[in-house]
Every structure is written in C-alpha cells, then in structure tokens.
Design a protein around this motif. Structure first.
Motif, PDB file in Angstrom:
ATOM      1  N   ASP A  92      31.143 -18.239   3.722  1.00 26.80           N
ATOM      2  CA  ASP A  92      29.678 -18.173   3.866  1.00 26.80           C
ATOM      3  C   ASP A  92      29.319 -18.360   5.337  1.00 26.80           C
ATOM      4  OD1 ASP A  92      26.951 -18.134   3.188  1.00 26.80           O
ATOM      5  OD2 ASP A  92      26.921 -20.270   2.691  1.00 26.80           O
ATOM      6  N   GLU A  93      29.845 -17.462   6.177  1.00 25.22           N
ATOM      7  CA  GLU A  93      29.724 -17.635   7.620  1.00 25.22           C
ATOM      8  C   GLU A  93      28.280 -17.650   8.116  1.00 25.22           C
ATOM      9  OE1 GLU A  93      32.881 -15.863  10.168  1.00 25.22           O
ATOM     10  OE2 GLU A  93      33.427 -14.841   8.287  1.00 25.22           O
ATOM     11  N   ASP A  94      27.408 -16.863   7.493  1.00 20.55           N
ATOM     12  CA  ASP A  94      26.003 -16.873   7.927  1.00 20.55           C
ATOM     13  C   ASP A  94      25.194 -17.958   7.201  1.00 20.55           C
ATOM     14  OD1 ASP A  94      25.685 -15.830   5.378  1.00 20.55           O
ATOM     15  OD2 ASP A  94      24.749 -13.965   6.028  1.00 20.55           O
ATOM     16  N   GLN A  95      25.847 -18.682   6.307  1.00 14.57           N
ATOM     17  CA  GLN A  95      25.276 -19.800   5.561  1.00 14.57           C
ATOM     18  C   GLN A  95      24.104 -19.411   4.655  1.00 14.57           C
ATOM     19  OE1 GLN A  95      25.180 -23.573   7.716  1.00 14.57           O
ATOM     20  NE2 GLN A  95      26.349 -22.599   9.367  1.00 14.57           N
ATOM     21  N   ALA A  96      24.035 -18.146   4.300  1.00 12.73           N
ATOM     22  CA  ALA A  96      22.957 -17.673   3.424  1.00 12.73           C
ATOM     23  C   ALA A  96      23.094 -18.257   2.018  1.00 12.73           C
ATOM     24  CB  ALA A  96      22.956 -16.147   3.374  1.00 12.73           C
ATOM     25  N   ILE A  97      24.326 -18.391   1.526  1.00 17.83           N
ATOM     26  CA  ILE A  97      24.530 -18.939   0.179  1.00 17.83           C
ATOM     27  C   ILE A  97      24.159 -20.418   0.184  1.00 17.83           C
ATOM     28  CG2 ILE A  97      26.179 -19.332  -1.686  1.00 17.83           C
ATOM     29  CD1 ILE A  97      27.787 -16.902  -0.500  1.00 17.83           C
ATOM     30  N   ARG A  98      24.621 -21.147   1.190  1.00 17.04           N
ATOM     31  CA  ARG A  98      24.282 -22.572   1.320  1.00 17.04           C
ATOM     32  C   ARG A  98      22.769 -22.757   1.297  1.00 17.04           C
ATOM     33  NH1 ARG A  98      22.145 -25.730   4.970  1.00 17.04           N
ATOM     34  NH2 ARG A  98      22.238 -24.249   6.678  1.00 17.04           N
ATOM     35  N   LYS A  99      22.070 -21.944   2.045  1.00 21.96           N
ATOM     36  CA  LYS A  99      20.612 -22.062   2.114  1.00 21.96           C
ATOM     37  C   LYS A  99      19.957 -21.706   0.780  1.00 21.96           C
ATOM     38  CE  LYS A  99      20.568 -21.232   7.072  1.00 21.96           C
ATOM     39  NZ  LYS A  99      20.388 -20.225   8.121  1.00 21.96           N
ATOM     40  N   ALA A 100      20.458 -20.652   0.112  1.00 18.61           N
ATOM     41  CA  ALA A 100      19.891 -20.246  -1.186  1.00 18.61           C
ATOM     42  C   ALA A 100      20.034 -21.350  -2.222  1.00 18.61           C
ATOM     43  CB  ALA A 100      20.561 -18.968  -1.671  1.00 18.61           C
ATOM     44  N   TYR A 101      21.128 -22.114  -2.132  1.00 25.19           N
ATOM     45  CA  TYR A 101      21.381 -23.203  -3.077  1.00 25.19           C
ATOM     46  C   TYR A 101      20.887 -24.556  -2.570  1.00 25.19           C
ATOM     47  CZ  TYR A 101      23.797 -20.346  -6.435  1.00 25.19           C
ATOM     48  OH  TYR A 101      24.074 -19.408  -7.406  1.00 25.19           O
ATOM     49  N   LYS A 102      20.149 -24.527  -1.458  1.00 25.29           N
ATOM     50  CA  LYS A 102      19.537 -25.723  -0.881  1.00 25.29           C
ATOM     51  C   LYS A 102      20.556 -26.842  -0.650  1.00 25.29           C
ATOM     52  CE  LYS A 102      14.886 -24.691  -2.471  1.00 25.29           C
ATOM     53  NZ  LYS A 102      14.603 -23.836  -1.362  1.00 25.29           N
ATOM     54  N   VAL A 103      21.705 -26.436  -0.122  1.00 23.53           N
ATOM     55  CA  VAL A 103      22.741 -27.393   0.254  1.00 23.53           C
ATOM     56  C   VAL A 103      22.467 -27.778   1.704  1.00 23.53           C
ATOM     57  CG1 VAL A 103      25.217 -27.726   0.616  1.00 23.53           C
ATOM     58  CG2 VAL A 103      24.395 -26.406  -1.355  1.00 23.53           C
ATOM     59  N   GLY A 104      22.177 -29.043   1.920  1.00 19.85           N
ATOM     60  CA  GLY A 104      21.817 -29.519   3.249  1.00 19.85           C
ATOM     61  C   GLY A 104      23.014 -29.674   4.168  1.00 19.85           C
ATOM     62  N   LYS A 105      22.719 -30.145   5.360  1.00 20.50           N
ATOM     63  CA  LYS A 105      23.747 -30.388   6.370  1.00 20.50           C
ATOM     64  C   LYS A 105      23.874 -31.894   6.585  1.00 20.50           C
ATOM     65  CE  LYS A 105      24.802 -26.983   8.966  1.00 20.50           C
ATOM     66  NZ  LYS A 105      26.098 -26.420   9.137  1.00 20.50           N
ATOM     67  N   ILE A 106      25.059 -32.319   7.003  1.00 15.14           N
ATOM     68  CA  ILE A 106      25.327 -33.738   7.265  1.00 15.14           C
ATOM     69  C   ILE A 106      26.023 -33.904   8.611  1.00 15.14           C
ATOM     70  CG2 ILE A 106      25.449 -34.434   4.833  1.00 15.14           C
ATOM     71  CD1 ILE A 106      28.512 -34.230   5.049  1.00 15.14           C
ATOM     72  N   LEU A 107      26.206 -35.149   9.015  1.00 13.52           N
ATOM     73  CA  LEU A 107      26.930 -35.494  10.237  1.00 13.52           C
ATOM     74  C   LEU A 107      26.414 -34.723  11.448  1.00 13.52           C
ATOM     75  CD1 LEU A 107      30.599 -35.796   8.926  1.00 13.52           C
ATOM     76  CD2 LEU A 107      29.003 -37.624   9.438  1.00 13.52           C
ATOM     77  N   GLY A 108      25.143 -34.937  11.738  1.00 14.80           N
ATOM     78  CA  GLY A 108      24.571 -34.262  12.891  1.00 14.80           C
ATOM     79  C   GLY A 108      24.512 -32.761  12.726  1.00 14.80           C
ATOM     80  N   PHE A 109      24.391 -32.318  11.486  1.00  8.98           N
ATOM     81  CA  PHE A 109      24.295 -30.899  11.150  1.00  8.98           C
ATOM     82  C   PHE A 109      25.588 -30.126  11.402  1.00  8.98           C
ATOM     83  CE2 PHE A 109      20.109 -31.467   9.946  1.00  8.98           C
ATOM     84  CZ  PHE A 109      19.401 -32.140  10.933  1.00  8.98           C
ATOM     85  N   LEU A 110      26.725 -30.833  11.490  1.00  8.83           N
ATOM     86  CA  LEU A 110      28.004 -30.162  11.702  1.00  8.83           C
ATOM     87  C   LEU A 110      28.590 -29.592  10.415  1.00  8.83           C
ATOM     88  CD1 LEU A 110      29.761 -32.639  14.156  1.00  8.83           C
ATOM     89  CD2 LEU A 110      28.732 -30.435  14.695  1.00  8.83           C
ATOM     90  N   PHE A 111      28.369 -30.266   9.301  1.00 11.03           N
ATOM     91  CA  PHE A 111      28.980 -29.866   8.038  1.00 11.03           C
ATOM     92  C   PHE A 111      27.928 -29.738   6.955  1.00 11.03           C
ATOM     93  CE2 PHE A 111      32.304 -32.244  10.266  1.00 11.03           C
ATOM     94  CZ  PHE A 111      33.342 -31.333  10.232  1.00 11.03           C
ATOM     95  N   GLN A 112      28.209 -28.893   5.962  1.00 11.73           N
ATOM     96  CA  GLN A 112      27.322 -28.823   4.801  1.00 11.73           C
ATOM     97  C   GLN A 112      27.631 -29.981   3.864  1.00 11.73           C
ATOM     98  OE1 GLN A 112      28.158 -24.981   3.066  1.00 11.73           O
ATOM     99  NE2 GLN A 112      29.705 -25.799   1.702  1.00 11.73           N
ATOM    100  N   GLN A 113      26.657 -30.317   3.028  1.00 11.31           N
ATOM    101  CA  GLN A 113      26.848 -31.369   2.035  1.00 11.31           C
ATOM    102  C   GLN A 113      27.870 -30.942   0.987  1.00 11.31           C
ATOM    103  OE1 GLN A 113      22.728 -31.665   0.727  1.00 11.31           O
ATOM    104  NE2 GLN A 113      22.669 -33.761   1.475  1.00 11.31           N
ATOM    105  N   ARG A 114      28.371 -31.938   0.278  1.00  7.60           N
ATOM    106  CA  ARG A 114      29.286 -31.703  -0.842  1.00  7.60           C
ATOM    107  C   ARG A 114      28.442 -31.735  -2.122  1.00  7.60           C
ATOM    108  NH1 ARG A 114      34.368 -32.555  -0.460  1.00  7.60           N
ATOM    109  NH2 ARG A 114      34.104 -33.954   1.314  1.00  7.60           N
ATOM    110  N   ILE A 115      28.280 -30.568  -2.748  1.00  2.00           N
ATOM    111  CA  ILE A 115      27.474 -30.447  -3.972  1.00  2.00           C
ATOM    112  C   ILE A 115      28.215 -29.541  -4.949  1.00  2.00           C
ATOM    113  CG2 ILE A 115      25.320 -29.568  -4.978  1.00  2.00           C
ATOM    114  CD1 ILE A 115      23.907 -30.328  -2.405  1.00  2.00           C
TER     115      ILE A 115
END
Length: 146
Positions: A92-115
C-alpha cells in the motif's frame, strides 16, 4: 478506525500473491485484513507468524487473510519468503488503503497503526480491533459469521 457494521471499502492492489481485488472476494470469502506497521519488526513478525501457524484453520473457516502496510512489494516478498507466509501481503505504497480503512499513524507518523478487521461475505465489517488479537479470537469471529 472503521466501526463494526460499516461496509468495507473496496480496493485492488498488488501483493506477494498477485493482484488482489476485494470486489472479486466479497460474496465468496470472509476476509481478515491485518494492517501492521512494518516488515521484519519483532511484534509484526510474531503476529504474522501466529497467523501463518493457524492459517489452515482460517482457510477451513472460508477466510482469506491479507496483510497490509506501505512497504514496497520487494520488501514484502523478502519478509514473506523468510517466514513462509501463505497469505498475501499488499504493498500500500500510496497509503490509499490505510486511509480508506481509517488506520492512523503512530510514532511521529512513521508507522501505521496495528488494526485487524474481519469482513463477512456480505462485505460488512464484523470485527475491528487495534493491537495484536490472538488468532483464536479471530477464528471465533470468523466461525460465528457466515
């Protein structure tokens, strides 16, 4: 994070097992989507190895597991090959799937959340949980939802 009862956003993306198109899976399989922060990190490796070890049970329950993070396909292929994951890892290089599923970012926005999401055959989210739920819990949800 999306809530239980929400229709799962559809997507199509490249994975370690070829192109995955949710539209072709809805109505046929239950889905377990695992959004994880990074390849080759200790907790992610532990989480996905636990899934690997019980993958035949998930398949027997008519479920498909899909791992998702923004790493590229080369990274996913190396990670998957090293640990023998039979399920696809989506790039998910452009992070479109992460955004569609409302998966946030953690650690200073370096990583996506674990959901983890479980989606029934009708395309509805029936389980949504942050963290690393035990595979037995996922199997229970998958088995309770036709």
């Amino acid at each position: 994070m999306l809530t239980i009862g929400t229709k799962a956003p559809l997507f199509a993306a490249e994975s370690t097992k070829g192109r995955i198109d949710l539209q072709t899976l809805i109505g046929k399989k239950k889905l377990v989507l695992i959004f994880y922060p990074g390849d080759e990190t200790p907790i992610c490796t532990k989480q996905l190895c636990a899934i690997r070890d019980r993958y035949s049970d998930l398949e027997a329950a008519d479920a498909v597991v899909i791992g998702i993070n923004p790493a590229d396909l080369t990274s996913h292929q190396a990670f998957s090959g090293k640990f023998g994951y039979d399920f696809p890892l989506i790039a998910d290089e452009d992070q479109a799937i992460r955004k569609a599923y409302k998966v946030g970012k953690i650690l200073g926005f370096l990583f996506q959340q674990r959901i983890v999401y479980v989606i029934d055959k009708q395309g509805t989210i029936v389980y949504a949980k942050k963290g690393n739920p035990p595979v037995t819990e996922l199997l229970q949800v998958v088995n309770q939802n036709p």
